[in-house]
Enzyme design. Structure first.
Site, PDB file in Angstrom:
ATOM      1  N   SER A  45       0.826  -1.201   0.000  1.00  0.00           N
ATOM      2  CA  SER A  45       0.000   0.000   0.000  1.00  0.00           C
ATOM      3  C   SER A  45       0.863   1.255   0.000  1.00  0.00           C
ATOM      4  O   SER A  45       0.404   2.330  -0.398  1.00  0.00           O
ATOM      5  CB  SER A  45      -0.942   0.008   1.211  1.00  0.00           C
TER       6      SER A  45
ATOM      7  N   HIS B 121       1.534   6.315   4.875  1.00  0.00           N
ATOM      8  CA  HIS B 121       0.779   6.589   3.654  1.00  0.00           C
ATOM      9  C   HIS B 121       0.843   8.066   3.276  1.00  0.00           C
ATOM     10  O   HIS B 121       0.888   8.409   2.098  1.00  0.00           O
ATOM     11  CB  HIS B 121      -0.670   6.159   3.829  1.00  0.00           C
TER      12      HIS B 121
END
Length: 270
Positions: free
Chosen positions: A134, A187
């Protein structure tokens, strides 16, 4: 009347998988290999390859490259892979196999890691580990966000005009809120690196195009490697050419960005 559900077209799925470019295939194979190795109990793959701040030193710098390939469990690997593949194969089709390998094996992995280590270890004095593809998903979403912004700076919701570059941040917030143990900090750094790449600030870190063309010609990579994408972005290896039909072209006002479902950016130590 019973509800109807869309059926999976196996033939189209198989055709899509068979046409994946070379570097995307290599990444998928590595993710599967590392997940398979996690099934044994002799060697702790997660402990070995995850980005654990206090475990990073001159002897373990490999962690800056291995952490996106390692996952905590099957579902973690599966959903991250489903999110990564459409974005990564699109990037490779546009930039070529060699440049994709150089960037994801280098700055597009190490810069998000460095940003995370700087804040997590240097400022917060914490030791929360991160792992999973991710990280690359949000890098690519940042790249796509800038591309969408250049083509169409705003989209409208009711009477509000929202900058299109904020789309990855919205996805990031929903992912953090809905999926447990996701790394907001990791992220966020990935999206920032994607923004920088999309704006062209990281081109200085890319190998010179002349060098890549020389390597391609010297080694005859187009002739030797199936599904290889040339640096000139015009030819897949020996198995066909990139799509050039009208359906693959877009006019300035019709650009769109695919934002697939995201898997967990699961972190350790939480």
């Amino acid at each position: 009347m019973a509800p109807t559900f869309p059926s999976l077209d196996v033939r189209r799925l198989r055709s899509y998988v068979f046409r994946l470019p070379l570097f995307t295939r290599i990444v998928l194979v590595l993710i599967v290999i590392f997940w398979t190795l996690e099934l044994q109990k002799v060697w702790n793959v997660v402990q070995w390859g995850a980005l654990i701040p206090k475990e990073v030193n001159l002897g373990t710098m490999y962690r800056l490259n291995t952490y996106p390939l390692i996952h905590r469990n099957f579902l973690h690997a599966f959903f991250n892979t489903m999110a990564l593949v459409p974005l990564l194969e699109r990037f490779e089709a546009e930039h070529g196999t060699l440049l994709s390998g150089a960037m994801f094996g280098g700055p597009l992995s190490t810069l998000p890691a460095a940003a995370y280590l700087l804040v997590e270890r240097g400022i917060l004095r914490q030791n929360t580990a991160v792992l999973g593809a991710s990280i690359w998903v949000f890098v690519l979403l940042g790249v796509e966000g800038i591309k969408a912004y250049k083509a169409n700076p705003h989209f409208a919701i009711s009477t509000y005009r929202i900058p299109t570059w904020t789309t990855p941040l919205v996805i990031l917030l929903f992912t953090t809120a809905l999926i447990p143990n996701t790394s907001l900090l990791g992220h966020l750094g990935s999206v920032g690196v994607g923004y920088l790449y999309g704006l062209g600030y990281l081109k200085i870190l890319a190998p010179p195009e002349k060098v890549l063309r020389w390597i391609e010609g010297k080694l005859n990579l187009l002739g030797r490697l199936p599904h290889y994408v040339s640096i000139d972005q015009k030819t897949y290896g020996r198995y066909g050419v990139l799509p050039t039909s009208n359906s693959s072209l877009s006019t300035p006002g019709e650009s769109s960005v695919q934002m697939p479902y995201l898997g967990s950016g699961q972190r350790l130590g939480s």
